[in-house]
Write a protein that holds these residues in place. Structure first.
Motif, short mmCIF file in Angstrom:
data_model
loop_
_atom_site.label_atom_id
_atom_site.label_comp_id
_atom_site.label_asym_id
_atom_site.label_seq_id
_atom_site.Cartn_x
_atom_site.Cartn_y
_atom_site.Cartn_z
N ASP A 1 31.72 27.51 33.05
CA ASP A 1 31.71 28.11 34.38
C ASP A 1 33.05 27.97 35.10
O ASP A 1 33.29 28.66 36.10
N VAL A 2 33.89 27.05 34.66
CA VAL A 2 35.19 26.85 35.32
C VAL A 2 36.11 28.02 34.97
O VAL A 2 36.23 28.40 33.80
N GLU A 3 36.74 28.58 35.99
CA GLU A 3 37.66 29.70 35.78
C GLU A 3 39.01 29.15 35.35
O GLU A 3 39.94 28.99 36.14
N ILE A 4 39.09 28.80 34.09
CA ILE A 4 40.31 28.18 33.58
C ILE A 4 41.48 29.17 33.62
O ILE A 4 42.62 28.78 33.86
N SER A 5 41.18 30.45 33.40
CA SER A 5 42.26 31.43 33.38
C SER A 5 42.95 31.52 34.74
O SER A 5 44.18 31.59 34.82
N LYS A 6 42.13 31.49 35.84
CA LYS A 6 42.75 31.55 37.17
C LYS A 6 43.56 30.29 37.45
O LYS A 6 44.64 30.35 38.05
N THR A 7 43.03 29.14 37.03
CA THR A 7 43.77 27.89 37.24
C THR A 7 45.10 27.91 36.50
O THR A 7 46.14 27.52 37.05
N ILE A 8 45.08 28.38 35.27
CA ILE A 8 46.32 28.46 34.50
C ILE A 8 47.28 29.46 35.12
O ILE A 8 48.50 29.24 35.16
N SER A 9 46.73 30.58 35.65
CA SER A 9 47.59 31.57 36.31
C SER A 9 48.25 30.99 37.54
O SER A 9 49.46 31.20 37.78
N SER A 10 47.48 30.23 38.36
CA SER A 10 48.07 29.60 39.56
C SER A 10 49.13 28.58 39.18
O SER A 10 50.20 28.49 39.80
N LEU A 11 48.84 27.79 38.13
CA LEU A 11 49.82 26.81 37.67
C LEU A 11 51.08 27.49 37.17
O LEU A 11 52.20 27.02 37.44
#
Length: 304
Positions: free
Chosen positions: A217-227
């Motif tokens: 459920d964690v939006e890892i792609s968005k987190t990686i994009s923000s990072l």
């Protein structure tokens, strides 16, 4: 129905023998001094498989091996062609090759063709037969020695004989039996602990399953994009600092600032020295209104 059954029997019998009654092929014959073929050996022309060997017969009167083979009825070649016995490979056996002659005398069904053997093949066959006989002789000698040893072992009544070996085997089986009993007793005594361990393992596996679902459920792609965006901004800031842009860049790259700070530090040091040596010059407290008219005298040691 009886006639149909007889025909079906004849067709099936010939099919099991490798003959197809519906496949029209021409049969030819040739002979060799040695047999280096099998019914599975191919019949080729210019490296292409065009037929098969039907029968291999040893002619007692002539001492030769007669080979009967068939080829595709569409293949036309001269009856003066030669049939060459050649090796296929180290483990593949030999094959029968058609070496076509350059004339117009077409071979017909039942013709007898001349044969030849590729140079060196007969020597290899004779060497293989001699090597086989020598190897068989060595094998028989080894088997005889093994049988003699087994007989000696069975007839040996000493402690080193077969009885002693059987006794040792019984002791080994007894040890395994005792070990199995001990293992079963250990399991019986610790059954509750083993059950608890298995229960804990099931609980841990369930927790891991829940954790894996949460990770899905964690939006890892968005987190990686923000990072990634943050890292780009940091890289841009470091690039500006490297080129001396901005306040931090000027602080790092501008030599004038360092020189001014060094001069200011030197002047501040001299000011503090002067205040220390001549405090009346900066703090003028006099009961009688007197005034120090002496000038500044730099000390010999600047640390004073």
């Amino acid at each position: 129905m009886v006639i149909f059954g007889i025909l079906f029997f004849i067709f099936g019998f010939n099919y099991l023998k490798g003959k197809n009654l519906f496949n029209v092929s021409d049969a030819y014959y040739t002979e060799f001094d040695y047999n280096g073929l099998t019914t599975a050996s191919p019949v080729t022309i210019k490296g292409n498989n065009v037929g098969k060997i039907n029968k291999i017969t040893y002619i007692v009167e002539t001492g030769k091996t007669r080979v009967s083979f068939t080829v595709d009825d569409e293949l036309k070649f001269s009856k003066n062609s030669k049939m060459r016995l050649y090796p296929l490979g180290l483990l593949d056996g030999n094959g029968l090759a058609i070496i076509p002659a350059d004339d117009d005398q077409i071979a017909e069904d039942g013709d007898f063709l001349q044969s030849e053997v590729e140079p060196g093949l007969i020597k290899n066959l004779s060497e293989n037969f001699s090597g086989l006989s020598e190897g068989l002789d060595d094998t028989l000698k080894s088997a005889d020695s093994l049988l003699v040893s087994i007989n000696g072992l069975v007839e040996d009544d000493s402690k080193e004989g077969l009885k002693h070996a059987i006794k040792e085997l019984n002791l080994t089986l007894t040890s395994f039996k005792n070990l199995s009993g001990s293992f079963n007793s250990l399991i019986a005594k610790n059954q509750d602990s083993l059950t608890q361990v298995i229960s804990n393992f099931n609980s841990i596996s369930k927790d891991l399953a829940v954790l894996s679902n949460d990770l899905k459920d964690v939006e890892i792609s968005k987190t990686i994009s923000s990072l990634d965006t943050t890292l780009l901004q940091v890289n841009a800031l470091l690039a500006d600092m490297e080129h001396g842009e901005g306040t931090l860049g000027k602080l790092l790259k501008d030599d004038k600032l360092y020189h001014n700070l060094e001069v200011a530090s030197q002047q501040l040091s001299e000011l503090l020295q002067d205040v220390k040596l001549n405090p009346k010059r900066y703090v003028n407290v006099s009961v009688f209104g007197g005034k120090n008219k002496e000038g500044y005298v730099k000390p010999e040691d600047e640390r004073q």
